[in-house]
Scaffold this active site. Structure first.
Site, PDB file in Angstrom:
ATOM      1  N   GLN A 278      -6.532  -1.011   5.539  1.00 51.10           N
ATOM      2  CA  GLN A 278      -7.124  -1.718   6.578  1.00 51.10           C
ATOM      3  C   GLN A 278      -8.443  -2.170   6.327  1.00 51.10           C
ATOM      4  O   GLN A 278      -9.014  -2.977   7.460  1.00 51.10           O
ATOM      5  CB  GLN A 278      -7.154  -0.714   7.908  1.00 51.10           C
ATOM      6  CG  GLN A 278      -5.772  -0.005   8.425  1.00 51.10           C
ATOM      7  CD  GLN A 278      -4.911  -1.045   9.095  1.00 51.10           C
ATOM      8  OE1 GLN A 278      -5.515  -2.183   9.365  1.00 51.10           O
ATOM      9  NE2 GLN A 278      -3.587  -1.069   9.161  1.00 51.10           N
TER      10      GLN A 278
ATOM     11  N   HIS B  47      -0.618  -8.332   3.359  1.00 46.70           N
ATOM     12  CA  HIS B  47      -0.266  -8.735   4.597  1.00 46.70           C
ATOM     13  C   HIS B  47      -1.221  -8.271   5.647  1.00 46.70           C
ATOM     14  O   HIS B  47      -1.334  -8.664   6.720  1.00 46.70           O
ATOM     15  CB  HIS B  47       1.188  -8.438   4.749  1.00 46.70           C
ATOM     16  CG  HIS B  47       1.428  -6.989   5.226  1.00 46.70           C
ATOM     17  ND1 HIS B  47       1.539  -6.369   6.510  1.00 46.70           N
ATOM     18  CD2 HIS B  47       1.684  -5.984   4.340  1.00 46.70           C
ATOM     19  CE1 HIS B  47       1.759  -5.368   6.552  1.00 46.70           C
ATOM     20  NE2 HIS B  47       1.754  -4.762   5.195  1.00 46.70           N
TER      21      HIS B  47
ATOM     22  N   ALA C  74       0.837  -1.298   0.027  1.00 51.24           N
ATOM     23  CA  ALA C  74      -0.029   0.001   0.088  1.00 51.24           C
ATOM     24  C   ALA C  74       0.688   1.389  -0.064  1.00 51.24           C
ATOM     25  O   ALA C  74       0.451   2.214  -0.627  1.00 51.24           O
ATOM     26  CB  ALA C  74      -0.921   0.150   1.461  1.00 51.24           C
ATOM     27  N   THR C  75       2.114   1.205   0.529  1.00 48.97           N
ATOM     28  CA  THR C  75       2.991   2.540   0.687  1.00 48.97           C
ATOM     29  C   THR C  75       3.416   2.849  -0.693  1.00 48.97           C
ATOM     30  O   THR C  75       3.027   4.034  -1.286  1.00 48.97           O
ATOM     31  CB  THR C  75       4.168   2.258   1.403  1.00 48.97           C
ATOM     32  OG1 THR C  75       3.717   2.114   2.849  1.00 48.97           O
ATOM     33  CG2 THR C  75       5.103   3.323   1.423  1.00 48.97           C
TER      34      THR C  75
ATOM     35  N   CYS D 281       4.618   1.618  11.489  1.00 42.79           N
ATOM     36  CA  CYS D 281       5.645   2.242  10.486  1.00 42.79           C
ATOM     37  C   CYS D 281       6.346   3.331  11.419  1.00 42.79           C
ATOM     38  O   CYS D 281       7.536   3.838  10.781  1.00 42.79           O
ATOM     39  CB  CYS D 281       4.858   2.571   9.394  1.00 42.79           C
ATOM     40  SG  CYS D 281       4.072   1.560   8.386  1.00 42.79           S
TER      41      CYS D 281
ATOM     42  N   SER E 181      -2.664  -3.951   0.642  1.00 44.75           N
ATOM     43  CA  SER E 181      -1.556  -4.645   0.813  1.00 44.75           C
ATOM     44  C   SER E 181      -2.211  -6.284   1.122  1.00 44.75           C
ATOM     45  O   SER E 181      -3.069  -6.247   1.986  1.00 44.75           O
ATOM     46  CB  SER E 181      -0.835  -4.098   2.041  1.00 44.75           C
ATOM     47  OG  SER E 181       0.111  -3.022   1.793  1.00 44.75           O
TER      48      SER E 181
ATOM     49  N   ASN F 181      -5.614   3.329  10.789  1.00 44.83           N
ATOM     50  CA  ASN F 181      -4.716   2.216  11.147  1.00 44.83           C
ATOM     51  C   ASN F 181      -4.832   2.178  12.797  1.00 44.83           C
ATOM     52  O   ASN F 181      -4.402   1.147  13.327  1.00 44.83           O
ATOM     53  CB  ASN F 181      -3.478   2.045  10.562  1.00 44.83           C
ATOM     54  CG  ASN F 181      -2.795   3.625  10.781  1.00 44.83           C
ATOM     55  OD1 ASN F 181      -3.546   4.450  10.215  1.00 44.83           O
ATOM     56  ND2 ASN F 181      -1.761   3.703  11.231  1.00 44.83           N
TER      57      ASN F 181
END
Length: 378
Positions: free
Chosen positions: A180, A202, A71-72, A327, A200, A152
């Site tokens: 999320q 994960h 996602a980043t 993060c 993402s 998040n």
């Protein structure tokens, strides 16, 4: 055994996903870009199957899915990738919110240094942004509006559908960081006016190192994105490099499992939530964010008189929790999210985030959470 309660940071790998990935590590090791033999053909076919699985959760076209490292990267591609178009068209105004992840706020800051103007919409103690405030921030030269789907840190769900409804069909691009919520709360992401969606693997029981940007077309026109890197032409030229087939297969399988089991997973998370809230109630905890808007697997709370670092230390060896975004946890700074919500310094410094999932085992929450925190609270 320590009970893992940090699923907003990352989730366990689903055994079904692991098995799917292993096949493409051990046997089907072909390069999806190799067109001349069956190894490459099978790899490419598996990538396209995963692309369809990801797209289906957002009711998007499979060709709207661009695989990334997570996602980043997707956030950066969505925001910075529109910059050149914005300069050409004289659309150099950007809108976002005060509670976004750093993976959105920092690209905005970079563009601001390059001459773009940024409007940051505030939130109140509920943790939710106002639809009217977002609408008021939009101007004729606004290029993109970026609003996360669920925060998040607090788990508060933002009014994405309502914001989408207020946007002019030909107006600014709407980008949603759905790290999320993708695979958990998909209906709002299916709104046709949500142009760009970051995700993402994960966060949905898939592997780390892979994600996607869904760049939904308006009619036949794709969002005018420019790549951040060059070389190779993969992913429609937007994300060059050899595709990590095993990771992409893992993301596709995780998306399929999420679609199949969404209701059961949410029900299990609600069950766990009731047990945790009941255990914490005697401590007089302060729940951070409007609890009617929170995802079923997230709880951000402050215990009066208990510093979060001390609280986590007291619970060490029993439960694994955090006090903010993974993060930014290497060097602790006060949560910009809770600051934006207007909380006191003591409340912010005492905030802890608990996040679980359907795989979280049954536990004695009183012994694991209440008792160690009660000793600290006196």
């Amino acid at each position: 055994m320590t009970v893992y309660l940090d699923c907003n940071s990352t989730t366990p790998l689903d055994p079904v996903v692991r098995e799917a990935m292993l096949r493409f590590l051990e046997d089907e090791f072909g390069n999806a870009g190799s067109r001349t033999h069956e190894f490459g053909a099978r790899a490419k076919q598996s990538v396209e199957e995963a692309r369809r699985s990801v797209a289906s959760l957002a009711k998007a076209d499979a060709q709207d899915v661009v695989f990334t490292s997570g996602a980043t990267e997707s956030n950066n591609l969505a925001i910075r990738g529109l910059a050149e178009y914005g300069r050409r068209e004289g659309k150099t105004h950007l809108v976002t919110t005060a509670i976004e992840h750093k993976a959105v706020l920092e690209p905005f800051e970079q563009l601001e240094r390059q001459g773009f103007e940024v409007t940051i919409v505030p939130v109140d103690a509920s943790g939710a942004v106002s639809v009217a405030a977002v609408e008021d921030a939009i101007r004729s030269d606004t290029l993109v509006v970026s609003v996360m789907h669920a925060n998040n840190e607090t788990g508060v769900v933002q009014p994405i559908e309502e914001i989408a409804e207020q946007l002019d069909p030909e107006g600014p691009y709407l980008h949603v960081d759905a790290a999320q919520t993708f695979g958990k709360l998909d209906d709002p992401l299916q709104h046709p006016r949500v142009d760009l969606i970051s995700l993402s693997a994960h966060k949905i029981f898939g592997p780390k190192g892979v994600g996607a940007l869904i760049a939904r077309r308006r009619g036949r026109a794709r969002p005018p994105l420019e790549p951040l890197m060059h070389g190779g032409g993969q992913e429609r030229g937007l994300r060059p490099g050899t595709l990590p087939v095993h990771l992409i297969v893992g993301l596709g399988e995780a998306a399929q499992q999420a679609a199949q089991d969404k209701v059961e997973r949410a029900a299990r998370c609600q069950e766990i939530r009731r047990g945790i809230v009941h255990a914490l109630a005697p401590l007089g905890v302060q729940f951070n964010g409007d609890q009617s808007l929170v995802m079923p697997h997230v709880l951000n709370c402050s215990v009066p008189g208990v510093d979060s670092e001390a609280g986590m230390l007291a619970c060490k060896g029993k439960i694994a929790i955090s006090n903010g975004s993974a993060c930014t946890s290497v060097s602790y700074t006060p949560s910009h999210v809770l600051e934006a919500m207007g909380f006191s310094e003591d409340r912010i410094e005492g905030a802890m985030r608990l996040s679980w999932c359907h795989l979280t085992p049954d536990a004695d929450w009183q012994a694991l959470i209440r008792q160690p925190l009660a000793r600290l609270a006196g």
